[in-house]
Design an enzyme around this catalytic site. Structure first.
Site, PDB file in Angstrom:
ATOM      1  N   GLY A 270       8.820   5.974   6.708  1.00 54.36           N
ATOM      2  CA  GLY A 270      10.045   5.952   7.493  1.00 54.36           C
ATOM      3  C   GLY A 270      10.110   4.796   8.468  1.00 54.36           C
ATOM      4  O   GLY A 270      11.196   4.364   8.853  1.00 54.36           O
ATOM      5  N   PHE A 271       8.956   4.274   8.868  1.00 59.07           N
ATOM      6  CA  PHE A 271       8.948   3.198   9.846  1.00 59.07           C
ATOM      7  C   PHE A 271       8.842   1.825   9.199  1.00 59.07           C
ATOM      8  O   PHE A 271       8.918   0.811   9.882  1.00 59.07           O
ATOM      9  CB  PHE A 271       7.789   3.393  10.829  1.00 59.07           C
ATOM     10  N   GLY A 272       8.619   1.763   7.903  1.00 56.53           N
ATOM     11  CA  GLY A 272       8.520   0.484   7.224  1.00 56.53           C
ATOM     12  C   GLY A 272       7.438   0.496   6.156  1.00 56.53           C
ATOM     13  O   GLY A 272       6.715   1.475   5.984  1.00 56.53           O
TER      14      GLY A 272
ATOM     15  N   LYS B 165       1.803  -3.320   8.749  1.00 59.14           N
ATOM     16  CA  LYS B 165       3.029  -2.529   8.644  1.00 59.14           C
ATOM     17  C   LYS B 165       4.205  -3.374   9.114  1.00 59.14           C
ATOM     18  O   LYS B 165       4.210  -3.864  10.249  1.00 59.14           O
ATOM     19  CB  LYS B 165       2.928  -1.250   9.473  1.00 59.14           C
TER      20      LYS B 165
ATOM     21  N   VAL C  35       3.952  -0.864   4.174  1.00 58.39           N
ATOM     22  CA  VAL C  35       2.595  -1.232   4.579  1.00 58.39           C
ATOM     23  C   VAL C  35       1.969  -2.092   3.484  1.00 58.39           C
ATOM     24  O   VAL C  35       2.071  -1.763   2.294  1.00 58.39           O
ATOM     25  CB  VAL C  35       1.725   0.012   4.832  1.00 58.39           C
TER      26      VAL C  35
ATOM     27  N   LEU D 255       0.813  -1.212   0.000  1.00 63.54           N
ATOM     28  CA  LEU D 255       0.000   0.000   0.000  1.00 63.54           C
ATOM     29  C   LEU D 255       0.844   1.258   0.000  1.00 63.54           C
ATOM     30  O   LEU D 255       0.400   2.311  -0.451  1.00 63.54           O
ATOM     31  CB  LEU D 255      -0.932   0.008   1.218  1.00 63.54           C
ATOM     32  N   GLY D 256       2.052   1.156   0.550  1.00 63.64           N
ATOM     33  CA  GLY D 256       2.888   2.341   0.622  1.00 63.64           C
ATOM     34  C   GLY D 256       4.161   2.077   1.397  1.00 63.64           C
ATOM     35  O   GLY D 256       4.375   0.996   1.955  1.00 63.64           O
TER      36      GLY D 256
ATOM     37  N   ASP E 165       5.555  13.278  13.590  1.00 62.46           N
ATOM     38  CA  ASP E 165       5.648  13.169  12.134  1.00 62.46           C
ATOM     39  C   ASP E 165       4.286  13.390  11.475  1.00 62.46           C
ATOM     40  O   ASP E 165       3.872  12.632  10.600  1.00 62.46           O
ATOM     41  CB  ASP E 165       6.221  11.804  11.751  1.00 62.46           C
TER      42      ASP E 165
END
Length: 608
Positions: free
Chosen positions: A299-301, A317, A303, A295-296, A414
């Site tokens: 910065g955190f990983g 995620k 999805v 899906l996208g 963020d």
């Protein structure tokens, strides 16, 4: 055949509960957190409950009331709901017993007691418009002789009730069918959509009772000579409630087990752990984390869209791999915290999973994706002014909850348009809250993996690492400017002398030309120019250089929803572009830079 639920309560139901306050205790829960100072809290709680009690003297009292003292040193919000078929006398009898029960919770910051006839709940934060939450459960009792027939009758009845009640003015109805009695009710402070959602969950809870013949059983006596089969398919907080009473024989345990449920209910009164999903199930659900399901990226990983075995669509995620020994402990503690954050403007964390260094978070799926797609992407221009305004208000409400209403303050760090997701009704939900706390402690928040979001970041955080709730306020102000303009914060307009969005907004404010900022795709007939100017001014108040001058998010929410009164004049923001350059003055609280675009080394960025 559908039951005509728009009629009045069955006379047989009236005879069943006549002159009976129905004070069989179904469940009680006390928060594990104590309010402080205790003396102030207890005084506020007492006066709030006294206010509830006084509503009985009001001529239009209809077995439902709320009371609140939000401005007290320790705020208290309380709600009383009695079944609509109870007399006022029986309702107040049930209320009095509930008050005594909750006194045993001492200075707990929240508590609830649910009886056959009434529900009493108080919290230190407002919950009146809340829907159901993940983890709520039904209370089951006994087994019918003719299981197949009973299950069919129950399912038909509760589905009819759940369909009809949200359409009834007071959200309550009862029905009788072949010796089976049903009752459903929602609190009056929710809307039709929330009521419908809650009752759908309650129906699921009842169906779970029907499937589970070995579950916990409760003995409930209606007061007559014969025992009754009772299923309570409730949801947390009593927002939706289904009660079924039948004339079937059943096997039961002792009444005493009812009190063993104390504290075992999910919601604002308890801090529970997240649901643990088997790693292989999520791997299968996402087709082995395939590109097709992605899906996208963030910065955190990455999805991924996932389809669980029960047909539920989720967003999974996969966090960046953390090698540090501290990562697992941080993951467990922070995810437990995040999983207990429930608000209509926050994306709900459903659970988590892990295998080795692979850490997964499972969220509710948002079909309309993120806000940036509607502002700058392929769906640009699809949002009306009303939808944009609702999004601004909803995000402000969600941040207010994170900053001030959850039992610990959560700073997002963020906030940006791609972290604001939209549900089927285009209502906003903030994603990725709390995840910054999961970053390995030796990594800067503004490392290379966060490139491209500096345009949203407050200068005191970007330059000095000073972190407070006002960092989110600054970012929120930038997002509001994006929503109004349909332009990215880091997008340069050549015709405007390479001005970034915040610079452009300030320049137009100084020349009293704010309407030139408005997205050209908006229909001018949809908005009032003075309202738009007011909101742009609020956004500029959020982005002021001086941290103390920025409003709180609760203050922003008030300014957005109360459109009367003048606003103070904002002061000049500090302009930092995504290439780590400062334009103009930095906050007086710290460093300064010349107007000649001084370059800042990335080594100066740190998170505290």
């Amino acid at each position: 055949m559908a039951i005509p639920l728009y009629l009045v309560l069955s006379s047989l139901l009236f005879s069943l509960v006549s002159c009976d306050p129905q004070t069989n205790l179904l469940t009680v829960a006390c928060s594990q957190y104590n309010a402080t100072p205790s003396s102030t809290f207890l005084s506020t709680l007492n006066s709030t409950l006294a206010e509830l009690n006084s509503t009985t003297s009001i001529s239009n009292f209809s077995n439902f009331a709320t009371a609140a003292q939000p401005r007290a040193g320790t705020p208290v919000y309380a709600l009383l709901q009695c079944r609509t078929y109870l007399s006022i006398t029986d309702c107040m009898t049930c209320f009095s017993i509930a008050v005594k029960e909750l006194r045993s919770c001492g200075t707990a910051s929240g508590a609830r007691a649910i009886y056959d006839g009434c529900m009493l709940r108080y919290e230190s934060t407002s919950f009146f418009d809340e829907g159901t939450e993940v983890g709520n459960t039904g209370v089951c009792s006994g087994n019918a002789d003719d299981v197949d027939s009973f299950q069919t009758d129950v399912q038909n009845m509760v589905e009819d009730l759940a369909d009809a009640v949200p359409k009834i003015s007071d959200y309550a109805a009862a029905v009788k069918m072949d010796g089976l009695y049903g009752y459903a009710q929602c609190v009056e402070t929710v809307n039709e959509i929330v009521c419908k959602q809650c009752l759908e969950v309650a129906v699921g809870n009842i169906e779970g009772c029907l499937r589970d013949t070995g579950g916990e059983q409760l003995m409930l006596d209606s007061g007559g000579s014969s025992k009754k089969y009772v299923i309570i398919g409730g949801v947390v907080g009593g927002i939706g409630f289904l009660l079924l009473i039948g004339t079937f024989m059943w096997i039961s345990r002792s009444r005493s087990i009812r009190r063993n449920r104390r504290g075992n209910i999910l919601g604002a009164t308890e801090l529970q752990g997240p649901v643990i999903f088997p790693y292989n199930d999520l791997k299968t659900a996402t087709k082995n984390f395939s590109e097709e399901n992605k899906l996208g990226e963030g910065g955190f990983g990455d999805v991924y869209k996932g389809l669980l075995k029960n047909g539920t669509v989720v967003a999974v995620k996969r966090l960046a791999t953390f090698e540090t020994s501290r990562a697992r402990d941080d993951f467990d503690s922070e995810v437990k915290l995040i999983s207990n954050v429930h608000h209509r403007n926050l994306v709900r964390l459903l659970g988590c999973s892990s295998k080795g260094n692979n850490l997964l978070l499972v969220y509710e799926y948002m079909a309309n994706s993120s806000l940036d797609k509607f502002l700058f992407g392929e769906k640009r221009g699809a949002l009306s002014w009303k939808q944009r305004l609702d999004i601004m208000i909803g995000v402000a409400r969600g941040l207010t909850y994170l900053h001030q209403e959850f039992h610990v303050c959560i700073i997002h760090r963020d906030i940006k348009s791609s972290n604001i997701l939209l549900d089927d009704d285009f209502q906003p939900k903030i994603a990725d809250f709390g995840l910054a706390r999961l970053m390995p402690r030796d990594l800067s928040h503004l490392s290379t993996q966060f490139a491209g979001t500096l345009g949203y970041t407050a200068p005191e955080y970007a330059i000095q690492g000073n972190l407070s709730e006002k960092v989110d306020v600054y970012s929120y102000g930038v997002v509001v400017l994006e929503i109004i303009s349909g332009r990215r914060s880091n997008e340069v307009k050549i015709e405007q002398s390479t001005q970034y969005l915040l610079e452009r907004a300030w320049a137009l404010y100084e020349t009293d030309e704010l309407m030139a900022l408005v997205d050209e795709s908006l229909n001018p007939e949809e908005y009032d120019e003075e309202e738009v100017k007011r909101i742009i001014k609020i956004a500029l108040m959020c982005t002021q250089s001086t941290v103390a001058a920025r409003p709180t998010m609760s203050g922003v929410f008030v300014l957005l929803t109360n459109r009367s009164g003048s606003l103070p004049e904002p002061t000049r923001p500090t302009f930092i572009d995504p290439t780590f350059r400062v334009r103009g003055e930095v906050s007086s609280a710290g460093s300064s830079a010349s107007a000649s675009k001084a370059t800042i080394s990335i080594s100066q960025f740190s998170a505290r």
